[in-house]
Design an enzyme around this catalytic site. Structure first.
Site, PDB file in Angstrom:
ATOM      1  N   ASN A 224       1.096  -1.240   0.007  1.00  0.00           N
ATOM      2  CA  ASN A 224       0.245   0.108   0.139  1.00  0.00           C
ATOM      3  C   ASN A 224       0.890   1.327   0.130  1.00  0.00           C
ATOM      4  O   ASN A 224       1.415   1.388   0.704  1.00  0.00           O
ATOM      5  CB  ASN A 224      -0.306  -0.027   0.892  1.00  0.00           C
ATOM      6  CG  ASN A 224      -1.968   1.249   1.501  1.00  0.00           C
ATOM      7  OD1 ASN A 224      -1.925   2.636   0.252  1.00  0.00           O
ATOM      8  ND2 ASN A 224      -1.922   1.046   2.451  1.00  0.00           N
ATOM      9  N   TRP A 225       0.461   1.840  -0.916  1.00  0.00           N
ATOM     10  CA  TRP A 225       1.796   2.633  -1.195  1.00  0.00           C
ATOM     11  C   TRP A 225       1.595   4.730  -0.654  1.00  0.00           C
ATOM     12  O   TRP A 225       1.613   4.836  -0.525  1.00  0.00           O
ATOM     13  CB  TRP A 225       2.070   3.303  -2.876  1.00  0.00           C
ATOM     14  CG  TRP A 225       2.945   2.633  -3.489  1.00  0.00           C
ATOM     15  CD1 TRP A 225       3.096   1.444  -2.870  1.00  0.00           C
ATOM     16  CD2 TRP A 225       3.458   2.574  -4.854  1.00  0.00           C
ATOM     17  NE1 TRP A 225       3.685   0.777  -4.468  1.00  0.00           N
ATOM     18  CE2 TRP A 225       3.693   1.356  -5.374  1.00  0.00           C
ATOM     19  CE3 TRP A 225       3.293   3.438  -5.105  1.00  0.00           C
ATOM     20  CZ2 TRP A 225       4.996   1.219  -6.448  1.00  0.00           C
ATOM     21  CZ3 TRP A 225       3.736   3.714  -6.772  1.00  0.00           C
ATOM     22  CH2 TRP A 225       4.705   2.188  -7.273  1.00  0.00           C
ATOM     23  N   LYS A 226      -0.063   4.197  -0.238  1.00  0.00           N
ATOM     24  CA  LYS A 226      -0.596   5.263   0.187  1.00  0.00           C
ATOM     25  C   LYS A 226      -0.602   6.579  -0.545  1.00  0.00           C
ATOM     26  O   LYS A 226      -0.312   6.940  -1.863  1.00  0.00           O
ATOM     27  CB  LYS A 226      -0.360   5.888   1.698  1.00  0.00           C
ATOM     28  CG  LYS A 226      -0.303   4.546   2.981  1.00  0.00           C
ATOM     29  CD  LYS A 226      -0.064   4.853   3.830  1.00  0.00           C
ATOM     30  CE  LYS A 226       0.051   3.451   4.736  1.00  0.00           C
ATOM     31  NZ  LYS A 226      -0.191   4.019   5.938  1.00  0.00           N
TER      32      LYS A 226
ATOM     33  N   HIS B 239      -9.538   0.908   4.374  1.00  0.00           N
ATOM     34  CA  HIS B 239      -8.380   1.238   5.141  1.00  0.00           C
ATOM     35  C   HIS B 239      -8.685   2.016   6.492  1.00  0.00           C
ATOM     36  O   HIS B 239      -9.375   2.885   6.842  1.00  0.00           O
ATOM     37  CB  HIS B 239      -7.322   1.771   4.548  1.00  0.00           C
ATOM     38  CG  HIS B 239      -5.666   1.494   5.337  1.00  0.00           C
ATOM     39  ND1 HIS B 239      -5.276   2.504   6.361  1.00  0.00           N
ATOM     40  CD2 HIS B 239      -4.522   0.619   4.781  1.00  0.00           C
ATOM     41  CE1 HIS B 239      -4.529   2.190   6.251  1.00  0.00           C
ATOM     42  NE2 HIS B 239      -3.383   0.725   5.516  1.00  0.00           N
TER      43      HIS B 239
ATOM     44  N   GLU C  16      -7.388   3.658   7.994  1.00  0.00           N
ATOM     45  CA  GLU C  16      -6.871   5.823   7.586  1.00  0.00           C
ATOM     46  C   GLU C  16      -8.079   5.975   7.163  1.00  0.00           C
ATOM     47  O   GLU C  16      -8.087   7.669   6.929  1.00  0.00           O
ATOM     48  CB  GLU C  16      -5.024   5.703   6.559  1.00  0.00           C
ATOM     49  CG  GLU C  16      -5.055   5.835   7.808  1.00  0.00           C
ATOM     50  CD  GLU C  16      -3.019   5.271   6.700  1.00  0.00           C
ATOM     51  OE1 GLU C  16      -2.733   5.279   5.060  1.00  0.00           O
ATOM     52  OE2 GLU C  16      -2.155   4.809   7.473  1.00  0.00           O
TER      53      GLU C  16
ATOM     54  N   GLU D  20      -5.663  -5.256  10.082  1.00  0.00           N
ATOM     55  CA  GLU D  20      -4.683  -4.387  10.343  1.00  0.00           C
ATOM     56  C   GLU D  20      -4.667  -4.082  12.612  1.00  0.00           C
ATOM     57  O   GLU D  20      -5.484  -2.543  11.725  1.00  0.00           O
ATOM     58  CB  GLU D  20      -4.209  -3.112   9.645  1.00  0.00           C
ATOM     59  CG  GLU D  20      -3.964  -4.331   8.081  1.00  0.00           C
ATOM     60  CD  GLU D  20      -3.039  -2.545   7.106  1.00  0.00           C
ATOM     61  OE1 GLU D  20      -1.995  -3.371   7.004  1.00  0.00           O
ATOM     62  OE2 GLU D  20      -4.198  -2.075   6.655  1.00  0.00           O
TER      63      GLU D  20
ATOM     64  N   GLY E 131       2.133   1.991  10.843  1.00  0.00           N
ATOM     65  CA  GLY E 131       3.633   3.615  10.491  1.00  0.00           C
ATOM     66  C   GLY E 131       3.932   3.612  12.227  1.00  0.00           C
ATOM     67  O   GLY E 131       4.795   4.830  11.929  1.00  0.00           O
TER      68      GLY E 131
ATOM     69  N   SER F  11       3.446  -2.659  10.606  1.00  0.00           N
ATOM     70  CA  SER F  11       4.894  -2.266  10.384  1.00  0.00           C
ATOM     71  C   SER F  11       5.581  -3.586  10.001  1.00  0.00           C
ATOM     72  O   SER F  11       6.520  -4.200  10.871  1.00  0.00           O
ATOM     73  CB  SER F  11       5.058  -1.960  11.473  1.00  0.00           C
ATOM     74  OG  SER F  11       5.189  -0.817  11.953  1.00  0.00           O
TER      75      SER F  11
ATOM     76  N   GLY G  10       2.781  -1.229   4.466  1.00  0.00           N
ATOM     77  CA  GLY G  10       2.813   0.225   3.973  1.00  0.00           C
ATOM     78  C   GLY G  10       4.445   0.607   3.702  1.00  0.00           C
ATOM     79  O   GLY G  10       4.760   0.649   2.528  1.00  0.00           O
ATOM     80  N   GLY G  11       4.698   1.300   4.748  1.00  0.00           N
ATOM     81  CA  GLY G  11       6.105   1.684   5.058  1.00  0.00           C
ATOM     82  C   GLY G  11       7.409   1.208   4.112  1.00  0.00           C
ATOM     83  O   GLY G  11       7.779   1.341   2.755  1.00  0.00           O
TER      84      GLY G  11
HETATM   85  C1  PEP Z   1      -0.616  -0.422   5.991  1.00  0.00           C
HETATM   86  O1  PEP Z   1      -0.778   1.089   4.962  1.00  0.00           O
HETATM   87  O2  PEP Z   1      -1.998  -0.655   5.480  1.00  0.00           O
HETATM   88  C2  PEP Z   1       0.353  -0.481   6.562  1.00  0.00           C
HETATM   89  C3  PEP Z   1       0.487  -1.548   7.824  1.00  0.00           C
HETATM   90  O3  PEP Z   1       1.242   0.600   6.799  1.00  0.00           O
HETATM   91  P1  PEP Z   1       2.981  -0.156   7.452  1.00  0.00           P
HETATM   92  O4  PEP Z   1       3.637  -1.455   7.334  1.00  0.00           O
HETATM   93  O5  PEP Z   1       3.684   0.914   6.904  1.00  0.00           O
HETATM   94  O6  PEP Z   1       2.749  -0.273   9.857  1.00  0.00           O
END
Ligand code: PEP
Length: 252
Positions: A10-12, A98, A100, A169, A175, A215, A236-237
């Site tokens: 997920n590039w956000k 998601h 967010e 999640e 994050g 994470s 994500g990251g």
């Molecule tokens: C996400 O955006 O779905 C996520 C899990 O982010 P991260 O891996 O950065 O915690």
């Protein structure tokens, strides 16, 4: 049961047009030369990338999807994107719900339910994101919160639910650098499967892929993927760096 193993990025709201093309080129090259374990790679870049990256990924095994979809077919919804728009450029995956989007754009279990129905109607695979906040976990409500979120799937047919992917999640792990322990994550995945068995059938529950997100990094992926009910990750990251993303995918 032999469930699909999935590493989804997920590039956000990251990567300009050219940065996105560069990242996908690196991911494709590494996947084709190094990834030998049948893991399914999926990427979820911002909308502006979808058409060109879908073209760039033609002939590869890497899937591409949107980060959100609107539940209505069309209309006066400024800033939104419909299912038909996505399929018209060859997009057949989308994230739904998601945390967010739930936090900043008021998405609810009800709107997620509508989005899932619309996605399936248009032959788009929904990756339905669920998970509790830290306060909810501390109040020992995490199992019931997730069960309520899974209620968004209730109206689906057995055929429809079988197409869906679930991403657990925990909001406190997204994050933050804090990962749920592999035992905590697996415990919840087993719970999710039990809830799905109750809503549908044991067979459906055993077949559905449930990803963990929060994470995930190359350093913790192997232990997470070794758990009985964790079928992959929503990342994500670490999905913004080709080497990390591929190393996670190589951890199955
Ligand atoms: C996400 O955006 O779905 C996520 C899990 O982010 P991260 O891996 O950065 O915690």
């Amino acid at each position: 049961m032999n469930r699909k193993k999935i590493a989804a990025g997920n590039w956000k709201m990251h990567k300009t047009f050219t940065e996105g093309q560069g990242l996908v080129q690196e991911i494709r090259t590494m996947a084709e030369t190094e990834l030998m374990n049948n893991a399914q790679l999926l990427i979820f870049p911002p909308y502006i990338h979808l058409q060109s990256l879908a073209k760039q990924l033609e002939g590869s095994n890497i899937g591409i999807g949107a980060q959100n979809i609107h539940q209505n077919e069309q209309g006066a919804y400024t800033g939104e994107i419909s299912a038909a728009m996505l399929t018209s450029i060859g997009i057949h995956y989308t994230l739904v719900g998601h945390s967010e989007r739930r936090q900043y754009y008021n998405e609810t279990n009800e709107s997620c339910a509508a989005k899932i129905v619309t996605a399936l109607k248009h032959n788009i695979v929904p990756v339905y994101c669920i998970g509790e906040t830290l306060a909810e976990r501390e109040a020992n409500q995490h199992f019931s919160i997730v069960e309520t979120q899974l209620g968004a799937l209730k109206g689906l047919s057995n055929e429809g639910i079988t197409i869906c992917i679930i991403a657990y999640e925990p909001v406190w792990a997204i994050g933050t650098g804090v990962t749920a322990s592999s035992a905590q994550a697996n415990e919840m995945h087993i719970h999710i499967r039990k809830v799905i068995a109750g809503l549908f059938t044991e067979n459906v529950a055993q077949g559905i892929s449930i990803l963990y997100g929060g994470s995930v990094k190359p350093e913790n992926a192997k232990e997470l993927f070794a758990q009985s009910d964790i079928d992959g990750a929503l990342i994500g990251g670490a999905a913004l760096a080709s080497r990390d993303f591929i190393n996670i995918a190589k951890s199955f």
